[in-house]
Motif scaffolding. Structure first.
Motif, PDB file in Angstrom:
ATOM      1  N   LYS A 104       0.836  -1.204   0.000  1.00 34.16           N
ATOM      2  CA  LYS A 104       0.000   0.000   0.000  1.00 34.16           C
ATOM      3  C   LYS A 104       0.874   1.259   0.000  1.00 34.16           C
ATOM      4  CE  LYS A 104      -3.870  -2.207   2.419  1.00 34.16           C
ATOM      5  NZ  LYS A 104      -4.729  -2.187   3.630  1.00 34.16           N
ATOM      6  N   PHE A 105       0.326   2.338  -0.514  1.00 36.65           N
ATOM      7  CA  PHE A 105       0.995   3.646  -0.575  1.00 36.65           C
ATOM      8  C   PHE A 105       2.328   3.582  -1.336  1.00 36.65           C
ATOM      9  CE2 PHE A 105      -1.232   3.453   3.607  1.00 36.65           C
ATOM     10  CZ  PHE A 105      -2.283   4.305   3.291  1.00 36.65           C
ATOM     11  N   LYS A 106       2.362   2.753  -2.389  1.00 38.30           N
ATOM     12  CA  LYS A 106       3.597   2.626  -3.172  1.00 38.30           C
ATOM     13  C   LYS A 106       4.024   3.963  -3.774  1.00 38.30           C
ATOM     14  CE  LYS A 106       2.114  -0.688  -5.822  1.00 38.30           C
ATOM     15  NZ  LYS A 106       2.061  -1.702  -6.889  1.00 38.30           N
ATOM     16  N   GLY A 107       3.047   4.691  -4.295  1.00 39.32           N
ATOM     17  CA  GLY A 107       3.345   5.972  -4.930  1.00 39.32           C
ATOM     18  C   GLY A 107       3.989   6.946  -3.968  1.00 39.32           C
ATOM     19  N   LEU A 108       3.496   6.969  -2.720  1.00 40.41           N
ATOM     20  CA  LEU A 108       4.046   7.862  -1.699  1.00 40.41           C
ATOM     21  C   LEU A 108       5.484   7.490  -1.376  1.00 40.41           C
ATOM     22  CD1 LEU A 108       3.700  10.095   0.451  1.00 40.41           C
ATOM     23  CD2 LEU A 108       2.836   8.313   1.999  1.00 40.41           C
ATOM     24  N   PHE A 109       5.734   6.183  -1.181  1.00 43.10           N
ATOM     25  CA  PHE A 109       7.082   5.730  -0.838  1.00 43.10           C
ATOM     26  C   PHE A 109       8.063   6.008  -1.979  1.00 43.10           C
ATOM     27  CE2 PHE A 109       4.766   2.566   2.011  1.00 43.10           C
ATOM     28  CZ  PHE A 109       4.982   3.319   3.143  1.00 43.10           C
ATOM     29  N   THR A 111       7.864   8.328  -4.255  1.00 42.32           N
ATOM     30  CA  THR A 111       8.098   9.782  -4.324  1.00 42.32           C
ATOM     31  C   THR A 111       9.061  10.226  -3.240  1.00 42.32           C
ATOM     32  OG1 THR A 111       5.858  10.097  -5.193  1.00 42.32           O
ATOM     33  CG2 THR A 111       6.980  12.038  -4.319  1.00 42.32           C
TER      34      THR A 111
END
Length: 296
Positions: A104-109, A111
């Motif tokens: 989960k939250f791959k995009g956040l990590f 970035t």
């Protein structure tokens, strides 16, 4: 008749292409190739202005006996041998973790890890300089936690200054290489990993038997780019430690800058050192290609 028209049209297309290419070719020739040729000629000359004279290999001989330049070579290779392998391994591990479709939250990590790469070279070097200053955050934390009795001069100690440069390089460039590995991983069919899992392969076995072999061209590319970048390392040495203490952290590019603009100018000597770096980059890139490319 139609053949003649076809040939005429083909020539027009070819001419149009050359017209569009000509400005770029002229700019590249004037801004890149001419300075390179001029610098090569300059590397065989000594003196400045009207006192310039052709002196053969004098600059190259002087380069091999210059103690500061020899020290800068040792420093640069130290950064290369420690920072590049650690950085590429970290980037590969992070890319493998962030390629997991269930995370989960791959995009956040992604970035957050890539964000340091978008930071200005000068700005991030100054940030690290402030962090490790005598009254900086790191010293404040270490003293507060009882690790140190008093603030430690990280940037005036040769060993710790080199460590800080390596940490700064890892912080900024790991995310950059991670993006290349992520791109390569996303071109690998996920069914291959599922099949390996069904066959009982552990995550470590999958990593070494599937991920690394299939990413070999990308790993080779990042290794060559990282080697090239480290051999030309400049900003960190200039802005973080100033090459000190006593030239213990100075890099080849930093010394070339000093010889050209800080000390009494020796442009021929600086040009000779620049071509030495060019030869080093070419040799190491060739070695990496020969070692890494095992195609029949």
């Amino acid at each position: 008749m139609s053949k003649k028209k076809g040939m005429s049209l083909q020539k027009k297309h070819s001419m149009t292409g050359w017209i569009f290419l000509t400005p770029a070719v002229i700019l590249i020739a004037v801004m890149s190739f001419y300075p390179m040729i001029r610098a090569f000629i300059l590397s065989f000359q000594t003196g400045i202005g009207a006192n310039t004279k052709f002196d053969g290999l004098a600059n190259y001989k002087a380069m091999l006996t210059d103690q500061v330049f020899l020290k800068s070579i040792g420093n640069t290779f130290l950064y290369l041998l420690i920072q590049v392998p650690v950085m590429l391994v970290m980037a590969l591990i992070l890319a493998s973790i962030l390629n997991n479709k269930d995370l989960k939250f791959k995009g956040l990590f992604r970035t957050m890890i890539f964000l340091p790469c978008a930071t200005s070279l000068v700005a991030y070097a100054l940030i690290f300089r402030c962090l490790f200053a005598n009254d900086g955050l790191v010293n404040h934390l270490f003293v507060s936690l009882g690790i140190l009795d008093s603030p430690y001069s990280f940037l005036t100690n040769a060993f710790s200054a080199k460590v800080i440069i390596i940490l700064a390089l890892l912080w900024r460039w790991t995310g950059y290489n991670m993006v290349f590995y992520l791109s390569g991983l996303q071109n690998i069919e996920y069914s291959i990993y599922e099949a390996a899992r069904i066959d009982g392969a552990s995550p470590i076995q999958t990593f070494f038997k599937i991920t690394i072999p299939l990413l070999k061209p990308t790993i080779l590319l990042t290794a060559i780019m990282s080697t090239n970048g480290t051999l030309q390392l400049f900003d960190e040495s200039v802005n973080l430690t100033g090459g000190g203490p006593a030239n213990s952290t100075i890099t080849m590019s930093h010394y070339i800058y000093n010889v050209s603009f800080k000390y009494m100018p020796k442009f021929g000597f600086a040009a000779a050192m620049s071509f030495f770096i060019l030869i080093l980059v070419a040799i190491l890139a060739l070695v990496q290609l020969k070692v890494g490319d095992k195609r029949d």
